[in-house]
Design a protein around this motif. Structure first.
Motif, PDB file in Angstrom:
ATOM      1  N   LEU A 140      34.869  34.378  27.082  1.00 22.77           N
ATOM      2  CA  LEU A 140      35.442  35.648  26.999  1.00 22.77           C
ATOM      3  C   LEU A 140      35.880  36.410  28.621  1.00 22.77           C
ATOM      4  O   LEU A 140      35.647  35.828  29.513  1.00 22.77           O
ATOM      5  CB  LEU A 140      34.071  36.510  27.058  1.00 22.77           C
ATOM      6  N   THR A 141      37.063  37.154  28.111  1.00 23.92           N
ATOM      7  CA  THR A 141      37.756  37.527  29.163  1.00 23.92           C
ATOM      8  C   THR A 141      37.011  38.908  29.665  1.00 23.92           C
ATOM      9  O   THR A 141      36.840  40.010  29.152  1.00 23.92           O
ATOM     10  CB  THR A 141      39.045  38.148  28.655  1.00 23.92           C
ATOM     11  N   ALA A 142      36.553  38.652  30.833  1.00 22.37           N
ATOM     12  CA  ALA A 142      35.789  39.627  31.646  1.00 22.37           C
ATOM     13  C   ALA A 142      37.181  40.301  32.698  1.00 22.37           C
ATOM     14  O   ALA A 142      38.186  40.466  32.184  1.00 22.37           O
ATOM     15  CB  ALA A 142      34.850  39.196  32.566  1.00 22.37           C
ATOM     16  N   SER A 143      36.826  40.632  33.622  1.00 23.49           N
ATOM     17  CA  SER A 143      37.647  41.553  34.372  1.00 23.49           C
ATOM     18  C   SER A 143      37.490  41.689  35.980  1.00 23.49           C
ATOM     19  O   SER A 143      36.232  41.431  36.353  1.00 23.49           O
ATOM     20  CB  SER A 143      38.123  42.794  34.010  1.00 23.49           C
ATOM     21  N   VAL A 144      38.228  41.891  36.796  1.00 25.53           N
ATOM     22  CA  VAL A 144      37.936  42.359  38.331  1.00 25.53           C
ATOM     23  C   VAL A 144      37.181  43.508  38.208  1.00 25.53           C
ATOM     24  O   VAL A 144      36.175  43.717  38.949  1.00 25.53           O
ATOM     25  CB  VAL A 144      39.110  42.526  39.211  1.00 25.53           C
ATOM     26  N   ALA A 145      37.156  44.334  37.125  1.00 28.13           N
ATOM     27  CA  ALA A 145      36.469  45.356  36.937  1.00 28.13           C
ATOM     28  C   ALA A 145      34.971  45.080  36.600  1.00 28.13           C
ATOM     29  O   ALA A 145      34.131  45.964  36.530  1.00 28.13           O
ATOM     30  CB  ALA A 145      36.818  46.596  36.030  1.00 28.13           C
ATOM     31  N   SER A 146      34.564  44.096  36.386  1.00 27.58           N
ATOM     32  CA  SER A 146      33.290  43.558  35.857  1.00 27.58           C
ATOM     33  C   SER A 146      32.369  43.573  37.222  1.00 27.58           C
ATOM     34  O   SER A 146      31.191  43.546  36.790  1.00 27.58           O
ATOM     35  CB  SER A 146      33.286  42.162  35.273  1.00 27.58           C
ATOM     36  N   ARG A 147      32.862  43.349  38.369  1.00 24.85           N
ATOM     37  CA  ARG A 147      32.235  43.295  39.378  1.00 24.85           C
ATOM     38  C   ARG A 147      32.499  44.366  40.243  1.00 24.85           C
ATOM     39  O   ARG A 147      31.880  44.798  41.656  1.00 24.85           O
ATOM     40  CB  ARG A 147      32.515  41.982  40.202  1.00 24.85           C
ATOM     41  N   ASN A 148      33.631  45.251  40.106  1.00 28.49           N
ATOM     42  CA  ASN A 148      34.168  46.064  41.350  1.00 28.49           C
ATOM     43  C   ASN A 148      34.442  47.554  40.605  1.00 28.49           C
ATOM     44  O   ASN A 148      34.946  47.563  39.516  1.00 28.49           O
ATOM     45  CB  ASN A 148      35.435  45.748  41.836  1.00 28.49           C
ATOM     46  N   ALA A 149      34.185  48.429  41.332  1.00 27.70           N
ATOM     47  CA  ALA A 149      34.631  49.870  41.084  1.00 27.70           C
ATOM     48  C   ALA A 149      35.885  49.952  41.339  1.00 27.70           C
ATOM     49  O   ALA A 149      36.616  49.286  42.244  1.00 27.70           O
ATOM     50  CB  ALA A 149      33.768  51.166  41.572  1.00 27.70           C
ATOM     51  N   GLY A 150      36.639  51.229  40.799  1.00 29.10           N
ATOM     52  CA  GLY A 150      37.825  51.737  41.479  1.00 29.10           C
ATOM     53  C   GLY A 150      39.163  50.901  40.776  1.00 29.10           C
ATOM     54  O   GLY A 150      40.349  51.156  40.996  1.00 29.10           O
ATOM     55  N   VAL A 151      39.021  50.078  39.779  1.00 30.13           N
ATOM     56  CA  VAL A 151      40.011  49.299  39.293  1.00 30.13           C
ATOM     57  C   VAL A 151      40.228  50.123  38.089  1.00 30.13           C
ATOM     58  O   VAL A 151      41.774  50.519  37.656  1.00 30.13           O
ATOM     59  CB  VAL A 151      39.865  47.690  39.007  1.00 30.13           C
ATOM     60  N   GLY A 152      39.573  50.298  37.199  1.00 30.36           N
ATOM     61  CA  GLY A 152      39.667  51.123  36.004  1.00 30.36           C
ATOM     62  C   GLY A 152      38.954  52.582  36.142  1.00 30.36           C
ATOM     63  O   GLY A 152      38.115  52.728  37.172  1.00 30.36           O
ATOM     64  N   GLY A 153      38.764  53.284  34.922  1.00 33.23           N
ATOM     65  CA  GLY A 153      38.156  54.416  35.004  1.00 33.23           C
ATOM     66  C   GLY A 153      36.406  53.958  34.672  1.00 33.23           C
ATOM     67  O   GLY A 153      36.184  52.863  34.402  1.00 33.23           O
ATOM     68  N   ALA A 154      35.687  54.785  34.278  1.00 33.46           N
ATOM     69  CA  ALA A 154      34.168  54.557  34.216  1.00 33.46           C
ATOM     70  C   ALA A 154      33.891  53.897  32.760  1.00 33.46           C
ATOM     71  O   ALA A 154      33.193  53.056  32.769  1.00 33.46           O
ATOM     72  CB  ALA A 154      33.380  56.022  34.265  1.00 33.46           C
ATOM     73  N   VAL A 155      34.781  54.208  31.863  1.00 37.01           N
ATOM     74  CA  VAL A 155      34.572  53.483  30.508  1.00 37.01           C
ATOM     75  C   VAL A 155      34.969  52.045  30.530  1.00 37.01           C
ATOM     76  O   VAL A 155      34.251  51.332  29.943  1.00 37.01           O
ATOM     77  CB  VAL A 155      35.499  54.217  29.092  1.00 37.01           C
ATOM     78  N   TYR A 156      36.099  51.961  31.074  1.00 39.73           N
ATOM     79  CA  TYR A 156      36.389  50.266  31.308  1.00 39.73           C
ATOM     80  C   TYR A 156      35.793  49.579  31.995  1.00 39.73           C
ATOM     81  O   TYR A 156      35.343  48.297  31.520  1.00 39.73           O
ATOM     82  CB  TYR A 156      38.068  50.469  31.906  1.00 39.73           C
ATOM     83  N   THR A 157      35.290  50.407  33.261  1.00 38.93           N
ATOM     84  CA  THR A 157      34.462  49.690  34.121  1.00 38.93           C
ATOM     85  C   THR A 157      33.088  49.290  33.484  1.00 38.93           C
ATOM     86  O   THR A 157      32.632  48.056  33.585  1.00 38.93           O
ATOM     87  CB  THR A 157      34.296  50.331  35.325  1.00 38.93           C
TER      88      THR A 157
END
Length: 268
Positions: A140-157
């Motif tokens: 599955l494609t996760a994201s740098v936002a899977s472990r960090n705040a401030g990359v996307g907004g609240a919904v994406y994170t």
């Protein structure tokens, strides 16, 4: 001989960006691919690029029957399924909670989670019998936002944190028959869209002129990776020979973002 010689993979969001790069890499590694994308023109294009090696189907990952049709086509055309790659996604472009009207927030959440989380869950459900039969895997494609705040907004994170939960829970549920892992890429230039409910359906990362400069400023590696730079981790996790003992893992490949962070809070 490639790491995926003789395997069959189903890749969602396969018509552009990271998904298309994954098709290219999986074929190069010897796999045949069922490409699932919502855009029929992109499906035809990727099929034409790899006659006999890629079959495509237009569909919506949030619709159960579309996922089932994709799996059925893979089995019909290629006779087996070894890996499901859940990759289709939406991005909220950093939409802030305080700036988003209540109704738009509610509808945007439903729209984004339907693709980023439900779409993965339905894809695995549709593929699971075939994967158990082949002793296959899920990536599955996760994201740098899977472990960090401030990359996307609240919904994406929140959605990408949920992907980590899916990886861990499904790895537990499907062992020992099916391995389940994830890859958490960082910045890249793609045409990922945002939720229509948030007015972001036509916005893309590729349209951001300062993305290269932002990557150089934020990442210790100081360059903006191409989607192809992330594909090797997917290949390794899909490979029985190279990841036989690996399940429940999310591989982070974010150019060093996680070790640098965003810097001190404003005013410090």
């Amino acid at each position: 001989m490639g790491w995926l010689e003789g395997d069959v993979a189903l890749i969602s969001g396969a018509g552009s960006g990271l998904g298309l790069a994954l098709v290219d890499r999986f074929v190069a590694e010897g796999a045949r691919v069922l490409a699932l994308d919502r855009d029929a023109d992109r499906v035809r294009s990727v099929e034409a690029s790899y006659p006999g090696k890629v079959a495509g189907i237009a569909g919506d990952v949030t619709v159960p029957t579309d996922n089932e049709k994709a799996v059925a086509l893979a089995l019909s055309v290629f006779g087996r399924l070894d890996t499901f790659v859940g990759n289709a996604g939406l991005f909220d472009y950093g939409a802030r909670l305080v700036d988003t009207p209540m109704e738009a927030l509610s509808r945007g959440f439903d729209e984004l989670f339907a693709v980023n989380v439900k779409g993965y869950l339905l894809g695995v459900k549709a593929a699971v019998d075939a994967l158990i039969e082949s002793g296959g895997s899920v990536v599955l494609t996760a994201s740098v936002a899977s472990r960090n705040a401030g990359v996307g907004g609240a919904v994406y994170t929140a959605s990408k944190h949920a992907v980590v939960g899916l990886v861990e829970q499904l790895a537990f549920e499907l062992a020992p028959n099916v391995r389940v892992n994830g890859v958490a890429p960082g910045f890249m230039r793609t045409d990922i869209r945002g939720p229509r409910a948030l007015g972001l359906a036509d916005r893309t990362l590729g349209s951001m002129p300062d993305l290269d400069e932002l990557a150089r400023a934020l990442l210790p590696m100081q360059f903006l990776p191409d989607p192809s730079d992330y594909t090797g981790h997917f290949v390794q996790l899909a490979s029985r020979a190279n990841a036989a003992a690996t399940t429940g893992v999310v591989v982070e490949c974010d150019g060093g973002f996680s070790v640098r962070g965003m810097g001190p809070p404003p005013g410090q």
